[in-house]
Design a protein around this motif. Sequence first.
Motif, mmCIF file in Angstrom:
data_model
loop_
_atom_site.group_PDB
_atom_site.id
_atom_site.type_symbol
_atom_site.label_atom_id
_atom_site.label_comp_id
_atom_site.label_asym_id
_atom_site.label_seq_id
_atom_site.Cartn_x
_atom_site.Cartn_y
_atom_site.Cartn_z
ATOM 1 N N LYS A 1 0.666 6.840 9.635
ATOM 2 C CA LYS A 1 0.042 7.680 10.660
ATOM 3 C C LYS A 1 0.944 7.734 11.892
ATOM 4 C CE LYS A 1 -4.730 6.854 9.283
ATOM 5 N NZ LYS A 1 -5.742 5.808 9.458
ATOM 6 N N ARG A 2 1.626 6.619 12.136
ATOM 7 C CA ARG A 2 2.613 6.568 13.223
ATOM 8 C C ARG A 2 3.825 5.800 12.712
ATOM 9 N NH1 ARG A 2 0.669 9.094 18.179
ATOM 10 N NH2 ARG A 2 1.909 7.626 19.393
ATOM 11 N N VAL A 3 4.981 6.255 13.142
ATOM 12 C CA VAL A 3 6.207 5.537 12.810
ATOM 13 C C VAL A 3 6.855 5.108 14.119
ATOM 14 C CG1 VAL A 3 8.536 5.750 11.842
ATOM 15 C CG2 VAL A 3 6.598 6.813 10.665
ATOM 16 N N ARG B 1 0.834 -1.206 0.000
ATOM 17 C CA ARG B 1 0.000 0.000 0.000
ATOM 18 C C ARG B 1 0.868 1.255 0.000
ATOM 19 N NH1 ARG B 1 -4.049 -0.229 4.659
ATOM 20 N NH2 ARG B 1 -4.679 -2.399 4.914
ATOM 21 N N GLU B 2 0.191 2.382 -0.167
ATOM 22 C CA GLU B 2 0.901 3.665 -0.098
ATOM 23 C C GLU B 2 0.857 4.253 1.297
ATOM 24 O OE1 GLU B 2 -0.657 6.238 -3.093
ATOM 25 O OE2 GLU B 2 0.216 5.072 -4.731
ATOM 26 N N ALA B 3 -0.083 3.772 2.118
ATOM 27 C CA ALA B 3 -0.231 4.341 3.459
ATOM 28 C C ALA B 3 -0.567 3.245 4.456
ATOM 29 C CB ALA B 3 -1.324 5.403 3.462
ATOM 30 N N TYR B 4 -0.036 3.386 5.652
ATOM 31 C CA TYR B 4 -0.269 2.432 6.733
ATOM 32 C C TYR B 4 -0.598 3.180 8.016
ATOM 33 C CZ TYR B 4 1.939 -0.982 3.663
ATOM 34 O OH TYR B 4 2.236 -1.790 2.600
ATOM 35 N N ASP B 5 -1.280 2.479 8.912
ATOM 36 C CA ASP B 5 -1.466 3.056 10.241
ATOM 37 C C ASP B 5 -0.104 3.198 10.918
ATOM 38 O OD1 ASP B 5 -4.251 3.184 10.083
ATOM 39 O OD2 ASP B 5 -4.487 1.107 10.749
ATOM 40 N N SER C 1 10.368 14.045 19.672
ATOM 41 C CA SER C 1 10.014 15.456 19.535
ATOM 42 C C SER C 1 9.196 15.712 18.270
ATOM 43 C CB SER C 1 11.283 16.314 19.527
ATOM 44 O OG SER C 1 12.082 15.994 18.395
ATOM 45 N N ILE C 2 9.094 14.730 17.393
ATOM 46 C CA ILE C 2 8.268 14.892 16.197
ATOM 47 C C ILE C 2 6.978 14.097 16.382
ATOM 48 C CG2 ILE C 2 8.070 14.384 13.726
ATOM 49 C CD1 ILE C 2 10.959 15.069 13.429
ATOM 50 N N ALA C 3 5.865 14.800 16.239
ATOM 51 C CA ALA C 3 4.564 14.169 16.453
ATOM 52 C C ALA C 3 4.417 12.964 15.533
ATOM 53 C CB ALA C 3 3.448 15.170 16.185
ATOM 54 N N GLY C 4 4.070 11.816 16.125
ATOM 55 C CA GLY C 4 3.811 10.624 15.331
ATOM 56 C C GLY C 4 4.993 9.689 15.204
ATOM 57 N N ILE C 5 6.181 10.131 15.602
ATOM 58 C CA ILE C 5 7.337 9.235 15.539
ATOM 59 C C ILE C 5 7.752 8.842 16.952
ATOM 60 C CG2 ILE C 5 9.701 8.856 14.739
ATOM 61 C CD1 ILE C 5 9.322 10.943 12.623
ATOM 62 N N ALA C 6 7.734 7.531 17.217
ATOM 63 C CA ALA C 6 8.223 7.013 18.491
ATOM 64 C C ALA C 6 9.494 6.214 18.232
ATOM 65 C CB ALA C 6 7.166 6.127 19.136
ATOM 66 N N ILE C 7 10.287 6.061 19.252
ATOM 67 C CA ILE C 7 11.514 5.265 19.126
ATOM 68 C C ILE C 7 11.499 4.208 20.214
ATOM 69 C CG2 ILE C 7 14.034 5.302 19.044
ATOM 70 C CD1 ILE C 7 13.933 8.182 18.220
ATOM 71 N N ALA C 8 11.807 2.973 19.814
ATOM 72 C CA ALA C 8 11.831 1.872 20.774
ATOM 73 C C ALA C 8 13.128 1.096 20.599
ATOM 74 C CB ALA C 8 10.634 0.956 20.551
ATOM 75 N N GLY C 9 13.506 0.398 21.642
ATOM 76 C CA GLY C 9 14.709 -0.427 21.561
ATOM 77 C C GLY C 9 15.953 0.385 21.861
ATOM 78 N N ASP C 10 17.115 -0.179 21.501
ATOM 79 C CA ASP C 10 18.365 0.475 21.857
ATOM 80 C C ASP C 10 18.549 1.829 21.167
ATOM 81 O OD1 ASP C 10 19.161 -1.314 23.744
ATOM 82 O OD2 ASP C 10 20.707 -2.295 22.532
ATOM 83 N N GLY C 11 17.829 2.065 20.104
ATOM 84 C CA GLY C 11 17.873 3.386 19.473
ATOM 85 C C GLY C 11 17.308 4.468 20.377
ATOM 86 N N ALA C 12 16.575 4.055 21.407
ATOM 87 C CA ALA C 12 15.997 5.000 22.356
ATOM 88 C C ALA C 12 16.927 5.237 23.541
ATOM 89 C CB ALA C 12 14.653 4.469 22.849
#
Lengths: 373, 98, 472
Positions: C113-115, C7-11, C298-309
């Motif tokens: 919509k969320r990354v 698809r072109e877009a995902y949740d 700090s950017i709406a819609g982007i969360a970071i999980a794992g060691d990158g956080a």
Amino acid sequence: MTKNVDAIVVGGGIHGCSTALHLCLAGLKPVLIEKDYAGRHASGVNAGGVRQLARHIPEIPLSIRSMGIWEKISELVDDDCSFESYGQVLVAENEEELAVCRARVAELNALGFTHEELIDGAELQRLVPAVSETCPGGVVSRRDGAANPAQTTTAFRRKAEQLGATVREGVAASNIRYSDGLWHVDVGIETFAAPVLVNAAGAWAGKIAAALGEPVPVETVAPMLMITSRVPHFIDPVVILRGRKLSFKQFKNGTVLIGGGHLATPYQDRNETVLDWKSLAISARTVFELFPVMRDATIMRAWAGIEAKMKDDIPVFGPSSRHKGLYHQFGFSLHGFQLGPGAGAVMAELIVNGGTQTRVSDLGIDRFHPSTL
Amino acid sequence: MFRRSEQDKRPQVQIFVDGAAVAARQGDTVSAALLASSYDVRRSTAVSGAPRLPYCMMGVCFDCLVTIDGVGNRQGCLVPVTEGMQVEIQKGKREIGK
Amino acid sequence: MTMAPKREAYDVVVIGAGPAGLAAAATSAEAGLSTLLLDENIGPGGQVFRAVASTPVTDRNQLGADYWVGADLVQTLRASNAEIIQRATVWSLDRNLDIAVSVGGASAFVKAKRVILATGALERPFPIPGWTLPGVMTAGAAQTMLKSSALVPDGRTVIAGQGPLLWLLAAQILRLGGRIDRILDTTERGNYFAALPHAFAFLTSPYFAKGLSMMREVKAKVQVVSGVTELAASGDGQLASVSYVAGGKRETISADLLLLHQGVVPNVNLAMSAGIEHRWDDLQLCWSPVLDASGNSSIAGIAIAGDGAGIGGANAAVVRGRIAARAAVEALAPAAGAKLPSMAALRADLSKAERGRVFLDTLFRPSPQFRIPSGDTIVCRCEEVTAKDVLDAVAIGATGPNQLKAYRRTGMGPCQGRLCGLTVTELMAQARGKTPQEIGYYRLRAPVKPITLAELAAVPKSEDDIKAVVRG
């Protein structure tokens, strides 16, 4: 406490740094105020084109003046700025475009300018062997070239400081006001006062001019550039296109810079830009068609610098039409880098001598009247 | 430098490194296959020509750059081997337009 | 599996299929959100569970029970409706949540919509003299080859550095019959005292007993030199010897392979290029994103999980992945969240998983001399810039990593600062008497991984572009 200086230059781009440097050479003690660091925006991240080619006629005299300085740039700033002079070539992709080139060169010749030279397909192939053979010719400006913009702006800043300029980086100029015959500017907890104020604040200059009662038709833009990995040397001159948006330059280290004026979305207040990859893809397609040898090259990085673009695409340069001691030097509209060295020299002449031999009268802020806004 | 553990029962895959046949295993990355081979697979850098071998094997260091089936500057540590794959060791700046 | 996104877009688009990404994508998909998981590697697992679905190492004891946890995560994910694309390199992400991804030599754009960024960690640069020589690799590199191809060192092999991964790798190499001649432990003696106040938490963490037994297992078979204070590799175009100083005494040993490791740091390139705010972490000595308790950046819609956080290890990464996905579910489909474990339960899991981390960070804090090189030691591997080059540029006016580019091309090569960024920040901070936070980091730009011009030229045309052609 207020510190008195001879001039306040707002904006640490190539223009502000060059003006500060030339004011020092004229014996003045300026302060240079830059909200980020010198060369942070357009001046440090542009394509580095040192180009007289294809300029608007009103800015050609300033461009020619600047070219003379570029050719001795090391003497001025003790740094070669990685300036290379292999010419710049404007490529016509078809006969119609070549006809436009022919008319342009004739027009310049009639005005007494000889730096642009019409070339045929054979000379184009000689200068740019990699270009597609279907191109019938173009225009060359042989003294043109390119430099490293960040290195250049940094070198001007460094030399200005060595010659006595006070440099303030990381704090914005604020509360600009005129009283008792002096311009006052706050910089954090400091205040500077001087009889002369130069507005060289790039994308932020329009706001300063407007706040001082001289609004001009200016917008903030962010032209995008991308650069490839190092590839073996295959091209010397800078190449620009007549019909499509493309500029193209290979550096000594082998990397190839691809630009041409496709725009990113600027977020000026955050010092940020968001790239438009679909537009960059258009640039990639143009290179793909014109320089088949580039197809396997890898794109390493893309970016955009924030700068000011005037409605008429030529800069605002010279004294204010309203205030004594105020000078404008902004709105270079995607082609200000080459003008930087010369513009600083001419600005210093305007400030110190009250006039200059270089024709800049068509660039004044007085060309905008409320009716044209 | 490296050898294969006896328990590795994966099928063999033949690739070619600068024209020479190299036996790899299904699931190997190009870089792993090169390091497991007995050949001198050092590339040379585009800057000074210094010799290099893969450093990180996880896609971040770019010291594994190779030409794979004619496409240059591929990260060999991220590409799985396939039967008949042609790998070229890159010497200096990657040639373009050939 | 190397197909372009359907698809072109995902949740939710999850980037990275390590522990955090696997858990996040599964959680998001189970809650009914359209979920795309993009991962650069050949198979899922990230680094810690590398090749977990395909490893030729069949004796489960050799890789250890912790490794096989990854198989369950992969199974859970594959049972969900998440779309998974391997060998998918995300090369651009911006604040509009537009994602550019290269799959099989062609690029596609998708919108989310969320990354959830789960780009994990990479090994901290270990800039010693000779670290660019062929024959010098990271310990993680050797572990990658061991897990995915059952390859083990068989020449004269030296492992140098510190940290849990180093001992795990050594144990795994030995179990698979590989060769290790010597281990050079660079842990600073003073760190043991500094870490002592945090020891209690560690004693109660699951890492403790495992770590201890693994060290015993290795020390029974390999000569371990502790208190190593200097380290250098040398050879003519190929590693020939490793010299080191321990207890004030210098020794040089012949070596074919030197494996270096001094911990891991967040892999920040994609997050930073999107414009996410990061801050210098004085304990972990790296840049970590500024996040709220759910991993939102700090950017709406982007969360970071794992060691990158911020480095927390695999167990914490799994929980952080679930937390970030749960937050996405709450935002996009609140009703579906009821099926999932509560946020409070997840946060309790997280604090358990993070127990003992401060102890590890303090004990394995790398020494300054292994982080901040001098003289002719290469800092930037891509552009071959030395520590002296950097200091010379500072002396004539370079104030930070970005200004340094005007003098030297540090960080401008293909790795885009991944192998030199931390070194440059700390080196310049030391030279200028500033904090790393004040000195800052490279401004990172897309593409975060190079793409060919032909690939960019082939991306789908925009509507404006098509109109322009029609007009023209």
